[in-house]
Design an enzyme around this catalytic site. Structure first.
Site, mmCIF file in Angstrom:
data_model
loop_
_atom_site.group_PDB
_atom_site.id
_atom_site.type_symbol
_atom_site.label_atom_id
_atom_site.label_comp_id
_atom_site.label_asym_id
_atom_site.label_seq_id
_atom_site.Cartn_x
_atom_site.Cartn_y
_atom_site.Cartn_z
ATOM 1 N N THR A 46 0.808 -1.214 0.000
ATOM 2 C CA THR A 46 0.000 0.000 0.000
ATOM 3 C C THR A 46 0.842 1.266 0.000
ATOM 4 O O THR A 46 1.890 1.340 0.627
ATOM 5 C CB THR A 46 -0.920 0.030 1.241
ATOM 6 O OG1 THR A 46 -0.134 -0.301 2.386
ATOM 7 C CG2 THR A 46 -2.020 -0.984 1.107
ATOM 8 N N CYS A 47 0.338 2.250 -0.703
ATOM 9 C CA CYS A 47 1.033 3.546 -0.822
ATOM 10 C C CYS A 47 0.149 4.665 -0.302
ATOM 11 O O CYS A 47 0.069 5.738 -0.894
ATOM 12 C CB CYS A 47 1.417 3.805 -2.278
ATOM 13 S SG CYS A 47 2.532 2.571 -2.948
ATOM 14 N N ILE A 48 -0.579 4.409 0.775
ATOM 15 C CA ILE A 48 -1.445 5.440 1.356
ATOM 16 C C ILE A 48 -0.590 6.478 2.070
ATOM 17 O O ILE A 48 0.630 6.452 2.002
ATOM 18 C CB ILE A 48 -2.450 4.815 2.336
ATOM 19 C CG1 ILE A 48 -1.699 4.097 3.461
ATOM 20 C CG2 ILE A 48 -3.389 3.884 1.634
ATOM 21 C CD1 ILE A 48 -2.584 3.648 4.583
#
Length: 594
Positions: free
Chosen positions: A406-408
Site C-alpha cells: 500500500t502507498c497510502i
C-alpha cells in the site's frame, strides 16, 4: 432532534431540554426531548445554555406542562405539575477507568456475561431502575499505580501448538561490489543485481541501489513506498521452524514514474530522509540501522495502477532474495534468539485481532503468505482473494506473512517491517490472561456494497469462533473507516466486546459510526492531529497496543469505558498511559522534526 426510547434509556440522568416549542397541557415523553448527544455542539454554537435549576430526563417524564415553553429550553420544576422522585446515585471518582480516545465516541452500557473466568456484571434496563450488580472481579482495569485488578493465578491450561525461533544476526556494514555475500557481519551486494532485477517486470524501467548510514540521513529521498527487513527460512514453513533475521539493516523502497511523479496516493514522503521517517517505530528503520535504498522508476502513468507499484516491489524482492540465499548458509553470531509460540489457553477469554488492510485496488493491496518472510513469490494478493477475511496464526504474522504494497498516506502506512513486529500481535500472544485464537486479515474494498458483503463474512466468522473479545485495527483513514465501523458493528450485534484502533485525531475524524463504537484507541502522533507525511509516524506502537489490550479486558469484564471528549485531546491518551504505567505520548511537530 427528538430522541427514541432506546436513546432515552441511556440518558435518563442527563438534562431535560425541549427539542421544539411545547404548549401548556403537554404530557412530556421521549419525542418532546432533545438528544443529549448534541448538547456540546449546541452550547459551543451558542444555541443552548444549561441551567443549574434544570431537571433531568428521568425527573420530567410523564409530567404535564403548566405553561408554554420554547425550544432548546431547560425544563425546571416551576413549569411542571410534578417532578418525579428518583433515587440519587452516589457518584465516586473512578480513577481506574480508561477513557475512549476517539473524539465523539459514546459509551453504551449493556448486560453482558463474559467467558470463563470473567467478571459478572448486570446493568438493569432503565425502566426497572435496578442499578448496577457486581460479582467478584477477575480480569479488569483497576486503580492506583497498578491499573490491573487482582487476577487469579490459574490462567487456563497452556497448550503450545507450534514454535517459531527467530535467530537475529547482527550486520555491521553494507557495501556494493561485484558479488553478493555475507562475511563477518558485512553484506556485499553485487551492483549488477539492479539491472538483472528488471527482468522480473517490464513495468519497472530502472533500479538504483545505494547504502545510507545512520549518520548520513540528511539526504534527499523520493517517497518511501516500504521498509522491508531481510529474513529467510532455514527450517520449516512460515510460522514455525527457524528463521534468520538480519539486525542493523533494512531495505527501503522508493519510487517515481518516468515523468518524475511520486508513487504515492494520499500524501508522499519525499524530502530529507532524516525528516521523513519516525525512526524506531515498528514499521520503520531503527535509529542505528543501515538503510539499503532501492529506488525504482516505473512506467509513466502506471503509478496509480495495481501493476505499477507491484513491479517495483517484485524487482526489489529479487535483490533481497539473493541476499536471503547467502543468509541461509551464513554462520554468523546469533546476537538474540526470539522464541515465538502459538499457544491456546483453554478457559481464558477467546479473543482475535482483526487487521483491516487496504484492498481498494490501484496501490491498495498486500501480499499474504509468501514463501519467504516478508517476500513476494508464492503469496496471494488480498484484492485477488476478494478481500475476504483470511485468518493467520500469530506466529505466521510474526514470521513475515504480510508484505505491504500500500502507498497510502506515509504516517498511517503499516509497512512490511511493521507486520513482522506488530505490537498488538506480540502483546496479545504473550498475555497469559487471554486465549488468542488468531489474527484475521480483511481487505477494504472500494465499493460500498462490497464493503458490506465482506464485513458480513467477517461477522459470520466472529460467530463461528465463539469469541469473548475482539480488537479491530485499520491503517489510513476516510474511505476505510466505513468498513472499520461496519466490522465493529458486526461484533456489537453479536454482543461481543470490541475495541477499535485507528488514526482519527483531527484530520481523520470518523465520518460514520454506530452505537458499538464506544471503546476506541487513537494512534495519532502528530501535534496537530494530521497526516504529516512522516513515514510510520501514526501507527500502532507498544503504547497503543497496551492501551487497546487493557481496554478490551475492561470491556469484557463489563467495566465502563468513559466516553471520549467531543474533540481529539492527547491529554485523554496520556491519562490512560498513566493508569498503565506507560510513558506520556510525546507528539511530533512535523515542522521541526529531524
Amino acid at each position: 432532534m427528538s430522541i427514541t426510547l432506546e436513546t432515552l434509556e441511556k440518558h435518563l440522568k442527563d438534562p431535560a431540554i425541549f427539542c421544539c416549542r411545547r404548549e401548556k397541557g403537554q404530557v412530556i415523553g421521549a419525542a418532546d426531548l432533545e438528544d443529549p448527544g448534541l448538547f456540546e455542539d449546541m452550547i459551543e454554537a451558542g444555541l443552548l445554555t444549561l441551567s443549574p435549576e434544570g431537571l433531568t430526563i428521568e425527573e420530567v417524564l410523564g409530567s404535564t406542562l403548566l405553561e408554554d415553553v420554547e425550544a432548546l429550553t431547560p425544563i425546571t420544576k416551576n413549569v411542571l405539575d410534578k417532578v418525579n422522585k428518583v433515587e440519587k446515585e452516589i457518584e465516586e471518582k473512578q480513577e481506574d477507568e480508561v477513557s475512549s480516545e476517539k473524539a465523539g465516541a459514546t459509551v453504551y452500557k449493556e448486560t453482558r456475561v463474559g467467558g470463563n473466568g470473567m467478571i459478572h456484571i448486570e446493568i438493569g434496563r432503565a425502566e426497572k431502575f435496578e442499578g448496577l450488580k457486581l460479582d467478584v472481579p477477575v480480569v479488569a482495569g483497576a486503580g492506583g499505580e497498578n491499573p490491573t485488578l487482582p487476577v487469579e493465578e490459574k490462567t487456563g491450561e497452556k497448550k503450545v501448538i507450534r514454535t517459531l525461533t527467530k535467530q537475529h544476526i547482527k550486520i555491521t556494514d553494507v557495501k556494493l561490489g561485484n558479488e553478493t555475500s555475507i562475511k563477518d557481519g558485512v553484506i556485499t551486494i553485487d551492483k549488477k543485481l539492479a539491472e538483472a532485477a528488471l527482468g522480473e517486470d517490464a513495468l519497472c524501467k530502472k533500479l538504483e541501489l545505494d547504502v545510507i548510514y545512520p549518520d548520513k540521513r540528511h539526504i534527499y529521498t523520493e517517497t518511501i513506498m516500504d521498509v522491508c527487513p531481510i529474513a529467510t527460512k532455514v527450517e520449516g514453513k512460515l510460522g514455525e521452524g527457524v528463521t534468520k533475521v538480519l539486525d542493523g539493516v533494512v531495505f527501503m523502497l522508493t519510487g517515481v514514474d518516468e515523468d518524475g511523479v511520486q508513487v504515492h496516493e494520499f500524501g508522499s514522503s519525499e524530502g530529507f530522509l532524516d525528516e521523513k521517517m519516525l525512526y524506531g517505530h515498528p514499521g520503520c528503520a531503527d535509529e542505528n540501522d543501515i538503510i539499503i535504498r532501492c529506488h525504482a522508476t516505473i512506467q509513466r502513468l502506471s503509478g496509480m495502477t495495481r501493476p505499477g507499484p507491484f513491479a517495483a516491489h517484485k524487482c526489489q524482492d529479487y535483490i533481497i532474495q539473493e541476499i536471503r540465499k547467502e543468509l541461509k548458509e551464513y554462520k554468523g553470531e546469533v546476537v538474540r534468539e526470539e522464541i515465538c509460540e502459538d499457544v491456546r489457553r483453554t478457559g481464558n477469554p477467546r479473543v482475535v485481532l482483526v487487521k483491516e488492510i487496504m484492498g481498494q485496488g490501484a496501490m491498495h493491496d498486500n501480499v499474504i503468505c509468501p514463501t519467504e518472510p516478508c517476500g513476494i513469490a508464492g503469496g496471494q494478493k488480498n484484492v485477488d482473494c476478494g478481500n475476504v477475511p483470511i485468518i493467520l496464526t500469530p506466529n505466521q504474522v510474526r514470521d513475515g506473512s504480510i508484505h505491504a504494497l500500500t502507498c497510502i498516506g506515509p504516517a498511517t502506512k503499516e509497512m512490511t517491517r511493521h507486520y513482522i513486529r506488530e505490537p498488538l500481535v506480540e502483546g496479545l500472544a504473550e498475555d497469559k490472561e487471554l486465549d488468542l485464537i488468531g489474527v484475521i486479515c480483511i481487505g477494504s474494498p472500494q465499493v460500498n456494497d462490497e464493503k458490506l458483503w465482506v464485513s458480513e463474512r467477517l461477522g459470520s466468522l466472529f460467530e463461528s469462533l465463539d469469541l469473548d473479545g475482539i480488537i479491530i485495527t485499520t491503517e489510513g483513514f476516510g474511505n476505510n473507516h466505513i468498513d472499520f465501523i461496519e466490522h465493529i458493528g458486526q461484533a456489537g450485534v453479536r454482543n461481543i466486546p470490541v475495541v477499535g484502533v485507528s488514526f482519527c485525531a483531527y484530520q481523520g475524524q470518523l465520518v460514520v459510526g454506530n452505537k458499538y463504537a464506544t471503546a476506541m484507541v487513537e494512534e495519532n502522533m502528530d501535534k496537530g492531529g494530521f497526516e504529516n507525511d512522516i513515514a510510520g509516524c501514526s501507527c500502532v506502537t507498544p503504547s497503543v497496543a497496551a492501551r487497546a489490550i487493557q481496554m478490551l479486558k475492561n470491556r469484557m469484564a463489563g467495566v465502563e469505558v468513559k466516553p471520549a471528549e467531543k474533540k481529539w485531546n492527547n491529554d485523554v491518551i496520556n491519562a490512560n498511559n498513566k493508569l498503565l504505567g506507560l510513558p506520556e505520548t510525546v507528539l511530533v511537530d512535523s515542522k521541526t522534526y529531524h
